[in-house]
Motif scaffolding. Structure first.
Motif, PDB file in Angstrom:
ATOM      1  N   GLU A   1       0.815  -1.219   0.000  1.00  0.00           N
ATOM      2  CA  GLU A   1       0.000   0.000   0.000  1.00  0.00           C
ATOM      3  C   GLU A   1       0.848   1.268   0.000  1.00  0.00           C
ATOM      4  OE1 GLU A   1      -2.969   1.978   3.201  1.00  0.00           O
ATOM      5  OE2 GLU A   1      -3.564  -0.004   2.484  1.00  0.00           O
TER       6      GLU A   1
ATOM      7  N   LYS B   1      -2.545  -6.966  -0.156  1.00  0.00           N
ATOM      8  CA  LYS B   1      -3.636  -7.369   0.723  1.00  0.00           C
ATOM      9  C   LYS B   1      -4.983  -7.044   0.085  1.00  0.00           C
ATOM     10  CE  LYS B   1      -3.398  -3.099   3.463  1.00  0.00           C
ATOM     11  NZ  LYS B   1      -3.143  -2.508   4.791  1.00  0.00           N
ATOM     12  N   ASN B   2      -6.028  -7.715   0.556  1.00  0.00           N
ATOM     13  CA  ASN B   2      -7.336  -7.634  -0.084  1.00  0.00           C
ATOM     14  C   ASN B   2      -7.892  -6.221  -0.153  1.00  0.00           C
ATOM     15  OD1 ASN B   2      -7.498 -10.306  -0.722  1.00  0.00           O
ATOM     16  ND2 ASN B   2      -8.921 -10.853   0.915  1.00  0.00           N
ATOM     17  N   GLU B   3      -7.764  -5.459   0.925  1.00  0.00           N
ATOM     18  CA  GLU B   3      -8.324  -4.111   0.962  1.00  0.00           C
ATOM     19  C   GLU B   3      -7.223  -3.106   1.281  1.00  0.00           C
ATOM     20  OE1 GLU B   3     -11.742  -3.758   3.438  1.00  0.00           O
ATOM     21  OE2 GLU B   3     -12.759  -5.483   2.533  1.00  0.00           O
ATOM     22  N   GLN B   4      -7.192  -2.019   0.489  1.00  0.00           N
ATOM     23  CA  GLN B   4      -6.191  -0.982   0.684  1.00  0.00           C
ATOM     24  C   GLN B   4      -6.854   0.390   0.589  1.00  0.00           C
ATOM     25  OE1 GLN B   4      -2.466  -1.309  -1.377  1.00  0.00           O
ATOM     26  NE2 GLN B   4      -2.588  -3.533  -1.588  1.00  0.00           N
TER      27      GLN B   4
END
Length: 383
Positions: A285, A308-311
């Motif tokens: 990120e 990672k899945n969510e940023q």
């Protein structure tokens, strides 16, 4: 598991349920002609197995795999057991998808190959049905029924003998080694990124991350005429390697604790201004943020890296500067181009290989690939 195309043909159960399948004991020396392979499992173990030698059916080719590179995703499946929520190791699973080898048997109806032909193996085999929108329009990397070897549950190509559909092999010219043929897989990833990013001659370009994908992206960007090119990394040794690979590249060391905005300032100083294209190869990120802040008004941030899945992204900075953000999922229609570029001398992949192991030493090879202190760029397993 996918239920169309080749999913049944390459069902992992056919190997795992075969009476001859077994995990080799540590230190066991297999027979010279045994079909051995490197497998990982949900217990995060990596070991050699012996599995049946397949026989090609109609439209299939049996390949003696001569060279396979270890990808970061192989190490990730071993160490973490998953990539995202859809690719999860639930049983013994064969590794490897960067491979090249020699045709040793052909099945009924195969006319384009003969015994002795040298081939690169495209590991993602889509259903190729006319009813599949993605396959029909040529974006077969999005095929929902793709069999991608080494992505769970399908076994990979890091094995002595691999069965493959004849139409998903690519001929290697005599000037290319098996090692270079296997390196065409990560090159295909980079070429898809260069193409989708719209990079053009003379574009100022940033490459975030000097790992294997970052380095093949560097080679590809240079071949495409990008100038200047800046590459970043957390490790000076990798930047030194990049400089040897492409002497004209400008390197920026990102010290731990440096904010993305401060890192972007270093990049803009090295590039003599904001960059038109940023190719993010780490998926981290903070590195994505750095790329965004280093891009010019109307620039492009293209993300190859897996993270990672969510940023969280700097939404208003992107909006106020009309910076486009795009992503990539594997590749399509890149192998022929990759082979042409290497054979034509525009891209030299040979320096990327830092470590070589025999197939019987595959477990040791994985440990080297997973240990940053070993300084590995690309680890190759040869047979």
């Amino acid at each position: 598991m996918p239920d169309g195309g080749y999913a049944d043909t390459y069902s992992p159960r056919k190997v795992l349920d075969d009476p001859s399948f077994r995990v080799l004991a540590s230190g066991e020396v297999p027979a010279p002609d045994a079909n051995i392979a490197a497998f990982y499992n949900p217990n995060h173990e990596i070991h050699l197995v012996e599995k049946p030698r397949p026989t090609p059916g109609p439209g299939q080719v049996l390949v003696h795999v001569r060279s396979t590179g270890i990808c970061g995703s192989d190490v990730h499946f071993w160490k973490h057991g998953r990539v995202g929520d859809s690719m999860v190791v639930t049983d013994e699973c064969g590794s490897g998808h960067e491979s090249a080898g020699e045709v040793i048997e052909i099945g009924e109806g195969v006319t384009q190959w003969k015994v002795g032909d040298r081939v690169a193996i495209e590991a993602g085999v889509p259903c190729s049905k006319s009813s599949c929108d993605h396959c029909r329009v040529g974006r077969y990397n999005a095929c929902p029924d793709v069999v991608f070897f080494s992505t769970p549950p399908f076994h990979g190509t890091l094995t002595r003998y691999h069965l493959h559909p004849a139409e998903w092999l690519h001929r290697l010219p005599d000037s290319l080694s098996f090692e270079e043929g296997s390196l065409c897989e990560p090159l295909a990833v980079a070429l898809a990124g260069i193409e989708r990013a719209g990079l053009r001659l003379g574009d100022s370009t940033l490459i975030c991350g000097a790992g294997p994908i970052g380095l093949v992206s560097l080679l590809s960007a240079r071949a495409a005429g990008a100038e200047p090119i800046v590459i970043t990394d957390l490790f000076q040794s990798r930047l030194d390697f990049a400089k040897k690979l492409v002497p004209g590249v400008r390197t920026v060391l990102v010290e731990r604790g440096l904010t993305p905005k401060d890192a972007a300032q270093k990049i803009k100083a090295a590039a003599d201004g904001p960059v038109k294209v940023a190719i993010e190869c780490s998926g981290v990120e903070s590195s994505v943020h750095t790329a965004v802040h280093a891009a010019q008004f109307g620039g492009k941030v293209f993300i190859i890296g897996v993270g990672k899945n969510e940023q969280v992204f700097p939404f208003m900075h992107l909006s106020a500067n009309e910076i486009d953000v795009s992503f990539q999922y594997r590749y399509a229609n890149q192998y022929p181009k990759a082979i042409r570029l290497v054979a034509g001398g525009l891209i030299d992949l040979k320096p990327l290989v830092t470590h070589r192991f025999k197939l019987e030493e595959a477990v040791s090879a994985f440990h080297v690939a997973a240990d940053p202190s070993q300084g590995a760029i690309k680890v190759q397993i040869q047979d």
